[in-house]
Scaffold this motif. Structure first.
Motif, PDB file in Angstrom:
ATOM      1  N   LYS B 137       0.818  -1.207   0.000  1.00 51.16           N
ATOM      2  CA  LYS B 137       0.000   0.000   0.000  1.00 51.16           C
ATOM      3  C   LYS B 137       0.858   1.265   0.000  1.00 51.16           C
ATOM      4  O   LYS B 137       0.500   2.266  -0.623  1.00 51.16           O
ATOM      5  N   THR B 138       2.013   1.179   0.715  1.00 48.76           N
ATOM      6  CA  THR B 138       2.891   2.341   0.752  1.00 48.76           C
ATOM      7  C   THR B 138       3.298   2.757  -0.649  1.00 48.76           C
ATOM      8  O   THR B 138       3.296   3.939  -0.991  1.00 48.76           O
ATOM      9  N   ARG B 141       0.516   4.440  -2.619  1.00 50.59           N
ATOM     10  CA  ARG B 141       0.225   5.834  -2.279  1.00 50.59           C
ATOM     11  C   ARG B 141       1.399   6.762  -2.524  1.00 50.59           C
ATOM     12  O   ARG B 141       1.200   7.961  -2.685  1.00 50.59           O
ATOM     13  N   SER B 142       2.634   6.233  -2.531  1.00 53.46           N
ATOM     14  CA  SER B 142       3.769   7.137  -2.723  1.00 53.46           C
ATOM     15  C   SER B 142       4.284   7.120  -4.167  1.00 53.46           C
ATOM     16  O   SER B 142       4.651   8.157  -4.704  1.00 53.46           O
ATOM     17  N   LEU B 143       4.275   5.931  -4.795  1.00 53.59           N
ATOM     18  CA  LEU B 143       4.902   5.829  -6.116  1.00 53.59           C
ATOM     19  C   LEU B 143       3.919   6.138  -7.246  1.00 53.59           C
ATOM     20  O   LEU B 143       4.273   6.814  -8.210  1.00 53.59           O
ATOM     21  N   PRO B 145       1.343   8.176  -7.755  1.00 56.30           N
ATOM     22  CA  PRO B 145       1.185   9.553  -8.238  1.00 56.30           C
ATOM     23  C   PRO B 145       2.365  10.011  -9.089  1.00 56.30           C
ATOM     24  O   PRO B 145       2.180  10.731 -10.077  1.00 56.30           O
ATOM     25  N   TRP B 146       3.565   9.551  -8.739  1.00 52.79           N
ATOM     26  CA  TRP B 146       4.732   9.961  -9.516  1.00 52.79           C
ATOM     27  C   TRP B 146       4.774   9.284 -10.865  1.00 52.79           C
ATOM     28  O   TRP B 146       5.160   9.892 -11.859  1.00 52.79           O
TER      29      TRP B 146
END
Lengths: 319, 309
Positions: B137-138, B141-143, B145-146
């Motif tokens: 999940k991390t 949510r972090s990768l 969008p990039w």
């Protein structure tokens, strides 16, 4: 609640640690030859940031704005940490700037060469991209309306349009340079051709999206072709049209920049990239890429914003 | 730009129906013929000045029909007539041995090889990334969008950097171009695969849970098979832009070999026929690649027992 506590304790710690390392790495004694302790600190920060980020991204917040804020903060922190790693590794390990300049060097170069960047931006973005984008999208839209009116045209054009969108259209750049000269009209022409077909295909698809019941309703109102088009079918087609506009915003910038590799006057983003790469001044190239990235995302963001305003009724925006 | 387009739709239509007046064959054919006709007219108009000037310089007086005929056979026309491009293609593809540097097949192979390597790398990267994003999940949510916002950036602009940087540490030839291709084509695969891996509905996932299937088993037995249609849709887009990446990757190196090199050399020396032939070569290559992916998709679907809708 442990995840939240872990995140709320670790995130400020990691941020402070990163700032400290950034200060450390730029000291004359450390840059280029830091000790193992320094790298140990960086690795520790890395591990801590992973824990902090996973804590943050597993947060369940009650209020909606706070949740939005958290889901925005995670990617921003992640990106910032990547830039931090880039800076620390490049400066710390003393990577020559011919290979990979540090973000700080790129930012300095960006700030120092504002006038050049502004000229390049005007040449490539304002003149080539915007002109070509408007003409290509406009032409695609008009032909799509025409093709929708004449079924024979639609059945012939649609397979061709789908086929062309899989082709390396960018290859026409040298021909356009030959026809329209070195200045921006040739780049705009490449952009026109690149943006035309996505617009055509998407608009034609969007015009068929109106349901049978709605069309019957319009007919029972005795609405003519144009009324139905303006009041029903075009609004329904808007999500498709904006999809094409968004795809095209990226395509247009790529087309203009790559077309400049084939010959330009001595100004323009693609020209600058190819000339500075040859001179091995990579910080300028990266500054130019940063400009392209900012312009590209801003363009995309602007189209997306207009879309939100124009298709506020669409299910994907209703909350 | 579109006359070569007849190949694929025409093929599809012939297979699908025996009544050409009902399908898309007739409209496509008519429009392709119209484009060819327009092309000849444009060639006549655009080459007229150059041809007339050439005769004048040579001091020969020619009548209008003679000039019109000559516009179709210029050596460096503004716009070559379609038959000139076909002859050039025949000359460089069939008549020249494929090992020669003048052969288009040789250049197409150079581009194709880096396209395929890049496509393979990009596909592997895209699938691995999608599996990770779905399970961690991390990362989601972090990768994610990039990954998405990286597409609003004109990525092709960094092609020269990749070539030069890798070249200065001694990596040249096929690999830098492939990396550009891979970088371009991983995105549609990742996006499609994330969608596809999440496509099984909650009921099917619950069923897997009642079987007490592990995450790996759910991945192999449910998520991956369900994601195949999305994967192939992504692959078709990816293989096309992978070719674009390889062609653009050939531009900044001064272009020793490849279709991009042919384009660049043609534009340096004003060899318009060569440019158009390279362009058609690239178009044919792109359509073959997309058609191959489509064929593999059909084979995979059949072997998995999928029903055709």
């Amino acid at each position: 609640m442990t995840a939240a506590r872990r995140a709320s304790v670790l995130t400020p710690l990691v941020l402070a640690g990163c700032l400290y390392v950034l200060m450390l790495v730029h000291r004359p004694g450390v840059a280029g030859a830091p000790g193992p302790l320094f790298w140990g600190l960086v690795v520790a920060l890395w591990l801590a940031s992973i824990v902090a980020l996973s804590g943050l991204s597993n947060l369940r917040l009650k209020s909606r704005p706070a949740d939005r804020l958290a889901s925005l903060a995670v990617p921003i922190l992640f990106g910032a940490f990547l830039f931090f790693l880039w800076e620390v590794i490049v400066v710390g390990a003393g990577v020559p700037s011919v290979l990979m300049p540090a973000p700080s060097a790129i930012a300095r170069r960006f700030a120092a060469s504002m006038p050049v960047l502004r000229d390049d931006f005007i040449q490539t973005f304002v003149k080539s991209v915007l002109t070509g984008y408007a003409m290509g999208c406009g032409a695609g839209f008009v032909v799509a309306i025409l093709a929708d009116r004449v079924p024979f045209l639609r059945r012939g054009l649609l397979p061709l349009g789908n086929f062309v969108s899989a082709l390396p259209v960018i290859g026409i750049a040298p021909i356009m340079v030959m026809w329209f000269g070195f200045d921006w009209p040739s780049k705009a022409a490449v952009v026109v051709v690149m943006t035309f077909f996505p617009m055509l295909v998407n608009t034609v698809a969007g015009l068929t999206a109106a349901g049978r019941i709605e069309r019957d309703l319009m007919q029972s109102y005795a609405a003519g072709y144009w009324t139905t088009l303006l009041k029903l079918r075009l609004p329904v087609a808007l999500p498709f049209i904006f999809n094409a506009l968004k795809i095209n915003s990226t395509l247009a910038l790529i087309g203009a920049i790559v077309a400049e590799f084939f010959g330009t006057p001595t100004v323009g983003m693609g020209f600058r990239i190819s000339i500075e790469v040859a001179r091995m001044s990579l910080d300028m190239v990266w500054a130019e890429i940063a400009l392209a990235a900012i312009a590209g995302s801003a363009f995309y963001g602007a189209v997306a914003l207009i879309e939100r305003g124009a298709t506020f009724w669409h299910p994907s925006y209703r909350t | 730009m579109t006359t070569e387009a007849a190949a694929i739709p025409g093929l599809k239509a012939r297979r699908a129906s025996f009544r050409p007046w009902e399908g898309n064959t007739l409209p496509v054919l008519v429009i392709v013929l119209a484009i060819v006709g327009l092309w000849y007219a444009a060639a006549l108009a655009m080459n007229w000045r150059g041809t007339a000037d050439a005769f004048e310089r040579a001091g020969e007086a020619r009548s209008a029909p003679e000039i019109a005929l000559a516009t179709m056979g210029q050596e460096r026309p503004m716009l070559p007539a379609p038959h000139q491009i076909v002859f050039e293609l025949k000359k460089t593809v069939i008549d020249t041995p494929t090992t020669s540097r003048r052969s288009l097949v040789y250049h197409a192979w150079v581009t194709l090889s880096s396209t395929l390597v890049g496509f393979g790398l990009g596909t592997a990267l895209g699938i691995v990334l999608a599996v990770l994003v779905v399970h961690v999940k991390t990362l989601e949510r972090s990768l994610m969008p990039w990954v998405i916002s990286s597409q609003t950036i004109p990525i092709l602009a960094i092609a020269p950097i990749i070539i030069v940087v890798l070249g200065s540490i001694g990596v040249t030839g096929l690999l830098p171009k492939s990396i550009i291709s891979a970088y371009l084509c991983f995105f549609p695969i990742t996006i499609g695969m994330v969608k596809g891996l999440n496509s099984p509905d909650p009921m099917q996932r619950d069923l897997m849970r009642t079987y007490s299937a592990s995450q790996a088993q759910t991945l192999w037995r449910l998520r991956l098979p369900a994601s195949l249609p999305y994967l192939f849709a992504g692959l078709k887009v990816a293989v096309a832009i992978s070719l674009v990446g390889a062609i653009v990757g050939e531009l900044p190196t001064g272009a020793q070999a490849g279709l991009g090199a042919r384009l660049l050399a043609g534009s340096y020396y004003g060899q318009t026929i060569q440019i158009w032939a390279a362009l058609f070569g690239a178009a044919i290559l792109a359509s073959l690649l997309v058609a191959t992916v489509g064929l593999v998709e059909r084979l995979v679907n059949r072997s998995m027992g999928a029903r055709t809708a």
